[in-house]
Design a protein around this motif. Sequence first.
Motif, PDB file in Angstrom:
ATOM      1  N   VAL A   1       0.843  -1.211   0.000  1.00 51.66           N
ATOM      2  CA  VAL A   1       0.000   0.000   0.000  1.00 51.66           C
ATOM      3  C   VAL A   1       0.872   1.252   0.000  1.00 51.66           C
ATOM      4  O   VAL A   1       0.626   2.194  -0.760  1.00 51.66           O
ATOM      5  N   GLN A   2       1.901   1.274   0.842  1.00 56.86           N
ATOM      6  CA  GLN A   2       2.750   2.459   0.947  1.00 56.86           C
ATOM      7  C   GLN A   2       3.568   2.686  -0.323  1.00 56.86           C
ATOM      8  O   GLN A   2       3.750   3.824  -0.763  1.00 56.86           O
ATOM      9  N   VAL A   3       4.069   1.614  -0.918  1.00 56.92           N
ATOM     10  CA  VAL A   3       4.845   1.727  -2.162  1.00 56.92           C
ATOM     11  C   VAL A   3       3.966   2.269  -3.286  1.00 56.92           C
ATOM     12  O   VAL A   3       4.369   3.160  -4.036  1.00 56.92           O
ATOM     13  N   GLN A   4       2.744   1.759  -3.382  1.00 58.35           N
ATOM     14  CA  GLN A   4       1.839   2.259  -4.420  1.00 58.35           C
ATOM     15  C   GLN A   4       1.409   3.698  -4.137  1.00 58.35           C
ATOM     16  O   GLN A   4       1.246   4.490  -5.065  1.00 58.35           O
ATOM     17  N   LYS A   5       1.261   4.058  -2.863  1.00 55.02           N
ATOM     18  CA  LYS A   5       0.931   5.437  -2.499  1.00 55.02           C
ATOM     19  C   LYS A   5       2.044   6.390  -2.962  1.00 55.02           C
ATOM     20  O   LYS A   5       1.779   7.531  -3.310  1.00 55.02           O
ATOM     21  N   ALA A   6       3.298   5.895  -3.004  1.00 53.73           N
ATOM     22  CA  ALA A   6       4.438   6.705  -3.439  1.00 53.73           C
ATOM     23  C   ALA A   6       4.514   6.810  -4.962  1.00 53.73           C
ATOM     24  O   ALA A   6       5.435   7.434  -5.488  1.00 53.73           O
TER      25      ALA A   6
ATOM     26  N   ALA B   1       5.947  -8.020  -5.729  1.00 50.38           N
ATOM     27  CA  ALA B   1       6.920  -7.132  -5.077  1.00 50.38           C
ATOM     28  C   ALA B   1       7.867  -6.473  -6.080  1.00 50.38           C
ATOM     29  O   ALA B   1       8.946  -6.026  -5.718  1.00 50.38           O
ATOM     30  N   VAL B   2       7.455  -6.409  -7.332  1.00 54.04           N
ATOM     31  CA  VAL B   2       8.248  -5.744  -8.371  1.00 54.04           C
ATOM     32  C   VAL B   2       7.411  -4.579  -8.897  1.00 54.04           C
ATOM     33  O   VAL B   2       6.278  -4.769  -9.332  1.00 54.04           O
ATOM     34  N   TYR B   3       7.995  -3.387  -8.821  1.00 53.87           N
ATOM     35  CA  TYR B   3       7.256  -2.171  -9.146  1.00 53.87           C
ATOM     36  C   TYR B   3       8.016  -1.313 -10.148  1.00 53.87           C
ATOM     37  O   TYR B   3       9.236  -1.404 -10.262  1.00 53.87           O
ATOM     38  N   LYS B   4       7.253  -0.439 -10.799  1.00 55.00           N
ATOM     39  CA  LYS B   4       7.845   0.558 -11.690  1.00 55.00           C
ATOM     40  C   LYS B   4       7.188   1.901 -11.389  1.00 55.00           C
ATOM     41  O   LYS B   4       5.983   1.967 -11.160  1.00 55.00           O
ATOM     42  N   HIS B   5       7.995   2.947 -11.388  1.00 54.58           N
ATOM     43  CA  HIS B   5       7.479   4.312 -11.279  1.00 54.58           C
ATOM     44  C   HIS B   5       7.586   4.897 -12.680  1.00 54.58           C
ATOM     45  O   HIS B   5       8.688   5.188 -13.157  1.00 54.58           O
ATOM     46  N   LYS B   6       6.473   5.026 -13.368  1.00 55.64           N
ATOM     47  CA  LYS B   6       6.485   5.389 -14.789  1.00 55.64           C
ATOM     48  C   LYS B   6       7.041   6.779 -15.054  1.00 55.64           C
ATOM     49  O   LYS B   6       7.792   6.974 -16.003  1.00 55.64           O
ATOM     50  N   GLU B   7       6.694   7.760 -14.209  1.00 51.61           N
ATOM     51  CA  GLU B   7       7.153   9.130 -14.471  1.00 51.61           C
ATOM     52  C   GLU B   7       8.671   9.251 -14.363  1.00 51.61           C
ATOM     53  O   GLU B   7       9.294  10.019 -15.081  1.00 51.61           O
ATOM     54  N   MET B   8       9.269   8.511 -13.430  1.00 48.47           N
ATOM     55  CA  MET B   8      10.718   8.605 -13.216  1.00 48.47           C
ATOM     56  C   MET B   8      11.479   7.420 -13.801  1.00 48.47           C
ATOM     57  O   MET B   8      12.694   7.362 -13.677  1.00 48.47           O
ATOM     58  N   ASN B   9      10.779   6.490 -14.420  1.00 50.12           N
ATOM     59  CA  ASN B   9      11.396   5.309 -14.998  1.00 50.12           C
ATOM     60  C   ASN B   9      12.285   4.578 -13.983  1.00 50.12           C
ATOM     61  O   ASN B   9      13.434   4.255 -14.254  1.00 50.12           O
ATOM     62  N   LEU B  10      11.724   4.342 -12.792  1.00 47.48           N
ATOM     63  CA  LEU B  10      12.416   3.620 -11.734  1.00 47.48           C
ATOM     64  C   LEU B  10      11.836   2.222 -11.604  1.00 47.48           C
ATOM     65  O   LEU B  10      10.632   2.023 -11.789  1.00 47.48           O
ATOM     66  N   PHE B  11      12.692   1.269 -11.284  1.00 49.55           N
ATOM     67  CA  PHE B  11      12.247  -0.076 -10.962  1.00 49.55           C
ATOM     68  C   PHE B  11      12.583  -0.338  -9.506  1.00 49.55           C
ATOM     69  O   PHE B  11      13.658   0.040  -9.032  1.00 49.55           O
ATOM     70  N   LEU B  12      11.663  -0.983  -8.795  1.00 49.68           N
ATOM     71  CA  LEU B  12      11.833  -1.265  -7.376  1.00 49.68           C
ATOM     72  C   LEU B  12      11.485  -2.718  -7.117  1.00 49.68           C
ATOM     73  O   LEU B  12      10.452  -3.205  -7.583  1.00 49.68           O
ATOM     74  N   ILE B  13      12.354  -3.399  -6.377  1.00 50.68           N
ATOM     75  CA  ILE B  13      12.090  -4.764  -5.932  1.00 50.68           C
ATOM     76  C   ILE B  13      12.107  -4.740  -4.410  1.00 50.68           C
ATOM     77  O   ILE B  13      13.017  -4.173  -3.804  1.00 50.68           O
ATOM     78  N   VAL B  14      11.090  -5.343  -3.805  1.00 55.42           N
ATOM     79  CA  VAL B  14      11.028  -5.444  -2.354  1.00 55.42           C
ATOM     80  C   VAL B  14      11.058  -6.919  -1.993  1.00 55.42           C
ATOM     81  O   VAL B  14      10.242  -7.701  -2.479  1.00 55.42           O
TER      82      VAL B  14
END
Length: 88
Positions: A12-17, A28-41
């Motif tokens: 929830v917190q990761v998606q809120k960010a 647990a694999v995410y992407k931030h489209k505006e900043m082109n970031l990939f995140l693995i938790v």
Amino acid sequence: MAGNYWAEHCDVQVQKAGFQRVCETWPAVYKHKEMNLFLIVYVDDFRMAGTASDRKKGWDLLKASIKLSEPELWGRYLGVHSKVVNNS
């Protein structure tokens, strides 16, 4: 059950960010489209890939709702060794 509660809270917190899941089968694999970031938790390990300036912004977004230590360079993740690259 603590692990499940943490995973749900973290998601929830990761998606809120502003990070979005890449797909439902890898929750647990995410992407931030505006900043082109990939995140693995993985449990309490967060690994982010992207440009140095965007990573800084991404960490700041996550730290607004999750208590995290300062990011560090890393050379091994889940038993896989890799070269440490410092693009800062």
